[in-house]
Design a protein around this motif. Structure first.
Motif, mmCIF file in Angstrom:
data_model
loop_
_atom_site.group_PDB
_atom_site.id
_atom_site.type_symbol
_atom_site.label_atom_id
_atom_site.label_comp_id
_atom_site.label_asym_id
_atom_site.label_seq_id
_atom_site.Cartn_x
_atom_site.Cartn_y
_atom_site.Cartn_z
ATOM 1 N N VAL A 69 6.058 -4.590 25.346
ATOM 2 C CA VAL A 69 5.861 -3.149 25.210
ATOM 3 C C VAL A 69 4.975 -2.907 24.000
ATOM 4 N N GLU A 70 3.976 -2.029 24.173
ATOM 5 C CA GLU A 70 3.097 -1.704 23.050
ATOM 6 C C GLU A 70 3.898 -0.946 21.998
ATOM 7 N N PRO A 71 3.875 -1.410 20.748
ATOM 8 C CA PRO A 71 4.663 -0.751 19.712
ATOM 9 C C PRO A 71 4.079 0.605 19.327
ATOM 10 N N GLU A 72 4.957 1.515 18.959
ATOM 11 C CA GLU A 72 4.539 2.819 18.458
ATOM 12 C C GLU A 72 4.100 2.680 17.002
ATOM 13 N N PRO A 73 3.241 3.580 16.514
ATOM 14 C CA PRO A 73 2.878 3.518 15.096
ATOM 15 C C PRO A 73 4.128 3.664 14.237
ATOM 16 N N SER A 74 4.236 2.817 13.244
ATOM 17 C CA SER A 74 5.421 2.854 12.388
ATOM 18 C C SER A 74 5.243 3.908 11.296
ATOM 19 N N HIS A 75 6.348 4.209 10.643
ATOM 20 C CA HIS A 75 6.339 5.165 9.537
ATOM 21 C C HIS A 75 5.410 4.670 8.429
ATOM 22 N N ASP A 76 5.395 3.345 8.196
ATOM 23 C CA ASP A 76 4.533 2.769 7.167
ATOM 24 C C ASP A 76 3.058 2.963 7.504
ATOM 25 N N ASP A 77 2.691 2.838 8.781
ATOM 26 C CA ASP A 77 1.301 3.047 9.184
ATOM 27 C C ASP A 77 0.867 4.479 8.900
ATOM 28 N N LEU A 78 1.735 5.430 9.209
ATOM 29 C CA LEU A 78 1.396 6.838 8.986
ATOM 30 C C LEU A 78 1.314 7.150 7.495
ATOM 31 N N LEU A 79 2.201 6.549 6.692
ATOM 32 C CA LEU A 79 2.128 6.753 5.242
ATOM 33 C C LEU A 79 0.849 6.161 4.669
ATOM 34 N N ALA A 80 0.445 4.993 5.149
ATOM 35 C CA ALA A 80 -0.791 4.379 4.667
ATOM 36 C C ALA A 80 -1.990 5.250 5.002
ATOM 37 N N LEU A 81 -1.999 5.829 6.188
ATOM 38 C CA LEU A 81 -3.093 6.723 6.571
ATOM 39 C C LEU A 81 -3.104 7.978 5.706
ATOM 40 N N ALA A 82 -1.933 8.562 5.466
ATOM 41 C CA ALA A 82 -1.841 9.758 4.623
ATOM 42 C C ALA A 82 -2.296 9.450 3.196
ATOM 43 N N ASN A 83 -1.904 8.302 2.656
ATOM 44 C CA ASN A 83 -2.322 7.923 1.300
ATOM 45 C C ASN A 83 -3.825 7.713 1.225
ATOM 46 N N ALA A 84 -4.423 7.146 2.263
ATOM 47 C CA ALA A 84 -5.874 6.954 2.283
ATOM 48 C C ALA A 84 -6.601 8.296 2.292
ATOM 49 N N VAL A 85 -6.078 9.264 3.027
ATOM 50 C CA VAL A 85 -6.693 10.589 3.070
ATOM 51 C C VAL A 85 -6.568 11.273 1.710
ATOM 52 N N ARG A 86 -5.401 11.163 1.091
ATOM 53 C CA ARG A 86 -5.215 11.746 -0.251
ATOM 54 C C ARG A 86 -6.167 11.118 -1.255
ATOM 55 N N GLU A 87 -6.279 9.806 -1.206
ATOM 56 C CA GLU A 87 -7.162 9.091 -2.132
ATOM 57 C C GLU A 87 -8.617 9.515 -1.939
ATOM 58 N N ALA A 88 -9.029 9.718 -0.701
ATOM 59 C CA ALA A 88 -10.401 10.127 -0.423
ATOM 60 C C ALA A 88 -10.687 11.522 -0.957
ATOM 61 N N GLY A 89 -9.668 12.359 -1.049
ATOM 62 C CA GLY A 89 -9.855 13.721 -1.528
ATOM 63 C C GLY A 89 -9.851 13.863 -3.034
ATOM 64 N N ARG A 90 -9.444 12.825 -3.753
ATOM 65 C CA ARG A 90 -9.419 12.893 -5.222
ATOM 66 C C ARG A 90 -10.822 12.830 -5.787
ATOM 67 N N PRO A 91 -11.063 13.555 -6.915
ATOM 68 C CA PRO A 91 -12.393 13.470 -7.537
ATOM 69 C C PRO A 91 -12.617 12.070 -8.115
ATOM 70 N N ARG A 92 -13.834 11.605 -8.076
ATOM 71 C CA ARG A 92 -14.182 10.286 -8.612
ATOM 72 C C ARG A 92 -14.346 10.377 -10.121
ATOM 73 N N LEU A 93 -14.247 9.242 -10.800
ATOM 74 C CA LEU A 93 -14.458 9.205 -12.247
ATOM 75 C C LEU A 93 -15.871 9.662 -12.571
ATOM 76 N N GLY A 94 -16.000 10.497 -13.577
ATOM 77 C CA GLY A 94 -17.310 10.971 -13.984
ATOM 78 C C GLY A 94 -17.792 12.196 -13.223
#
Length: 136
Positions: A69-94
């Motif tokens: 059976v194809e596994p469903e996305p886990s809670h960890d996968d969704l958290l990793a995606l959310a963290n990547a989106v948050r990180e992309a929205g942060r201002p860069r140094l300088g």
């Protein structure tokens, strides 16, 4: 964007649902449910390749599960995606933080022609290989 792992067979775009491991000492190929983590000496296979697998002469195939059976996305996968989106929205140094109205203006966003035509999205930021897109 798909969070599932893909079949290890060349040019197979299907999602992996089983893991193949070779036990060389016992001349055995073991096929079981998809492993939690991708390991270096295992192979993820789609249903077609898992069912159609043959072993070399003198080897035995052990199938740990009859149905895959194809596994469903886990809670960890969704958290990793959310963290990547948050990180992309942060201002860069300088960089100076921009006001929300400046981000929404169309004066400075980078428009990617292939993305704009296909989805109507405009690139408003970039962090490494991630892009922040805004719908028009």
């Amino acid at each position: 964007m798909s969070l599932s792992r893909r079949c290890s067979r060349t040019a197979c775009p299907k999602a992996a649902i089983a893991t193949l491991t070779y036990v060389y000492a016992d001349q055995t190929a073991v096929i079981g449910p998809l492993a939690t983590y991708a390991e270096p000496h295992t192979y993820d296979l789609c249903g077609d390749h898992a069912e159609g697998l043959t072993a070399p002469r003198g080897w035995e195939i052990v199938r740990l599960s009859g149905e895959y059976v194809e596994p469903e996305p886990s809670h960890d996968d969704l958290l990793a995606l959310a963290n990547a989106v948050r990180e992309a929205g942060r201002p860069r140094l300088g960089e100076q933080p921009q006001a929300r109205s400046a981000v929404r203006s169309t004066a400075h966003p980078t428009v990617v022609a292939s993305d704009e035509g296909a989805s109507g999205a405009v690139e408003t930021g970039r962090r490494g290989h991630l892009r922040v897109l805004r719908d028009l």
